[in-house]
Design a protein around this motif. Structure first.
Motif, short mmCIF file in Angstrom:
data_model
loop_
_atom_site.label_atom_id
_atom_site.label_comp_id
_atom_site.label_asym_id
_atom_site.label_seq_id
_atom_site.Cartn_x
_atom_site.Cartn_y
_atom_site.Cartn_z
N PRO A 152 1.21 -1.42 0.02
CA PRO A 152 -0.11 -0.09 -0.29
C PRO A 152 0.78 1.45 0.15
O PRO A 152 2.05 1.69 0.58
N PRO B 203 -4.53 0.80 -2.36
CA PRO B 203 -3.80 -0.11 -2.00
C PRO B 203 -3.30 -1.24 -2.40
O PRO B 203 -2.99 -0.95 -3.54
N ASN C 145 -2.85 -7.88 -2.95
CA ASN C 145 -3.35 -8.67 -1.47
C ASN C 145 -1.67 -9.78 -1.19
O ASN C 145 -2.00 -10.10 -0.44
N HIS D 212 -2.99 -2.86 8.01
CA HIS D 212 -2.82 -1.64 7.02
C HIS D 212 -2.70 -1.36 5.21
O HIS D 212 -1.96 -0.99 5.13
N ASN D 213 -4.06 -2.28 5.19
CA ASN D 213 -4.20 -1.69 3.74
C ASN D 213 -5.42 -1.49 3.39
O ASN D 213 -6.00 -1.16 2.30
N THR D 214 -5.20 -0.32 4.34
CA THR D 214 -7.18 0.55 3.95
C THR D 214 -6.35 1.44 4.73
O THR D 214 -5.22 1.77 5.76
N LEU D 215 -6.81 2.98 4.51
CA LEU D 215 -6.62 4.32 4.73
C LEU D 215 -7.08 3.93 6.10
O LEU D 215 -6.09 4.88 7.42
#
Length: 567
Positions: A393, A403, A406, A435-438
């Motif tokens: 990300p 992002p 995966n 930690h893959n989202t704001l």
């Protein structure tokens, strides 16, 4: 409350402050003549003490400020490793101890020095902005890791020749330089083909704060290791007693005749009450931090002065108490050599990241941005020449969050996630589930403005990272060009590159010596890039990149610190 200067027995000085009659000694290792010259350390103590004087008006702000400024110095001073071990930070510095013998108008042997040559040496030190220090300052540094001036040097003169009083002492007073004189007592006042200082001359010198007197045995035996225990005790302990009785000062240091010692000899030196001892080795030049222990401190022959000057470095700043950051200092470029590896470091300003729309040379990415310096950033996809797709990300200062994939994210778990906001930087272990989202990034660091996944920690909490921490990172142990960025001991952002090929472990060791509190490795090898004011600072054409860590000058920062990544 007041700043004070106190003379300690053998004319060594300490700076400190007194609170309600309680004297707290603070060593002043950055001062050439102890407390007599201005320095950043002394000014820091003075400023903090002046503020503390009005603590009744604003204790909630002034007391924490004093603790934060002086706390690291007190903590280091009061927590040395077991005697006679050197502190790990002292081993990183490069402090030359220059060894001289007789000073006389006409040389008789190759290691003699004339007064004119010595004056030239002192002038060379001054022109190269070296700071001669006292032996007490050096020993404090070796015990505690408290840093010395940027370019420290220690002057020592052996055997107590009359030329030390006639020629050396006046030059020391002229330049204001301290020095250590090692005296063996049996020849004081005698002419053995070479005249020696008298007791009266020695008393005059010992009374001067510039001068440290060290014991050098009674009779200067050829090899202390060959002596019986009774003879050894006499040479080591009796020389101390005689000097203290005649001079009225404490003799805290010993110098081995001809530099010869072993574990038995050092045991007698320690038992006699000496704090440290000087040695020598004709076959090797070693800086003080490379010494075996405080009871075997290495020196360098005076003929190697130019070599010593070129390598002198007083060590990195002390780790700050608590986590603090400073994004208000001017941006500066520094080229430094550490353990034969050359680095370009750019320090200061505020850190941001820029995620470009395609792949460019780093100077091109800075066009249209207030940033004036940048290093290539995170890893990116090589599937196409114009791809700006990042591995993991990424949140750039323009406010756009992208992002990561995966399947790729899972391979990045545990690598350092870089988080930046307007006031702080945070390096945490990346977790692909968190930690893959704001929202996940903001949970790790509120008001985050920039984020990406770096390759590995090089320095963590001021400690270089061992090979075991790099895991399966490709080619971490190979010699390559390397790019990095981090925060130094003053809380300032630092970006940089190695100009020689270097492996990751050696790079971390060097950056810790350079004063980095935390540092992470960026995309390296062919991507290694560094730019300043529109110019590339690397001597080759690197691979174009889509992402950089950049520095904004403090004078151009606005309330929002807005930055566009239009390219």
């Amino acid at each position: 409350m007041k700043i004070y200067q106190k003379r300690i027995l053998n004319a060594r000085f300490y700076c400190g402050f007194s609170v309600i009659g309680l004297a707290i000694p603070l060593p002043a290792p950055a001062l050439a003549n102890a407390c007599r010259e201005p320095s950043a350390i002394q000014q820091n103590i003075a400023n903090s003490t002046i503020q503390l004087a009005s603590w009744v008006d604003a204790p909630q702000t002034l007391i924490p400020k004093l603790v934060q400024d002086l706390g690291p110095w007190l903590a280091a001073y009061l927590n040395p490793p077991p005697t006679p071990n050197l502190h790990v930070r002292a081993k990183q510095a490069r402090v030359p101890i220059m060894m001289y013998h007789d000073i006389l108008p006409q040389k008789q042997v190759f290691f003699d020095v004339t007064p004119q040559e010595l004056a030239t040496h002192l002038e060379l030190m001054r022109s190269h902005q070296l700071t001669p220090i006292s032996l007490a300052q050096l020993v404090t540094h070796l015990r505690t890791g408290i840093p010395l001036p940027k370019k420290p040097i220690l002057l020592t003169f052996d055997d107590g020749y009359s030329g030390h009083y006639q020629y050396v002492y006046p030059l020391l007073k002229k330049y204001g330089y301290p020095a250590t004189f090692s005296i063996y007592t049996s020849n004081i006042g005698k002419n053995t083909g070479r005249p020696h200082v008298s007791w009266e001359q020695l008393r005059q010198m010992a009374a001067d704060p510039l001068v440290t007197i060290a014991a050098h045995s009674v009779t200067h035996p050829a090899d202390l290791r060959d002596l019986s225990e009774a003879e050894l005790r006499f040479e080591i302990a009796e020389s101390k007693r005689i000097l203290e009785t005649q001079l009225g000062i404490s003799i805290d240091y010993f110098t081995y005749p001809a530099g010869k010692y072993d574990s038995r000899v050092t045991r007698f030196v320690g038992q006699a009450g000496y704090k440290a001892a000087l040695t020598m080795d004709d076959s090797a030049d070693r800086f003080a931090g490379e010494s075996e222990s405080l009871l075997a401190i290495a020196r360098i022959g005076q003929s190697r002065l130019k070599h010593a000057i070129a390598g002198a470095w007083g060590g990195s700043q002390l780790p700050a108490w608590g986590v603090k950051f400073d994004f208000t200092t001017d941006i500066s470029v520094q080229t430094t050599t550490i353990d034969s590896s050359r680095f370009i470091l750019i320090t200061g300003g505020k850190p941001i990241t820029i995620h470009a729309k395609s792949r460019y040379q780093v100077p091109q990415i800075l066009v249209g941005s207030p940033a004036i310096a940048a290093v290539d950033g995170g890893f990116f996809s090589l599937k196409s020449l114009d791809s700006n797709v990042m591995i993991g990300p990424v949140l750039s200062h323009s406010g756009k969050f992208v992002p990561g994939n995966n399947s790729e994210n899972r391979k990045l778990n545990g690598r350092p996630l870089v988080l930046i906001n307007s006031q702080a930087v945070k390096f945490v272990a990346f977790n692909s589930q968190q930690h893959n989202t704001l929202a996940g990034l903001n949970a790790a660091l509120p008001n985050v403005t920039d984020s990406f996944v770096a390759a590995a920690w090089l320095v963590k909490d001021s400690q270089p990272q061992p090979a075991s921490t790099f895991g399966s990172l490709f080619d971490y142990d190979a010699a390559r060009h390397r790019a990095f960025w981090g925060i130094n001991q003053l809380g300032q952002p630092t970006i940089g590159v190695s100009t020689k090929l270097i492996d990751s472990v050696s790079l971390g060791i060097a950056l810790a010596q350079a004063g980095l509190r935390d540092a992470v490795m960026l995309d390296s090898g062919a991507s290694t890039s560094l730019a300043y004011k529109g110019e590339s600072l690397v001597g080759y054409t690197p691979r174009p990149v889509p992402h950089v860590v950049a520095l904004i000058p403090p004078q151009t920062m606005t309330q929002s610190d807005c930055v566009m990544a239009s390219r």
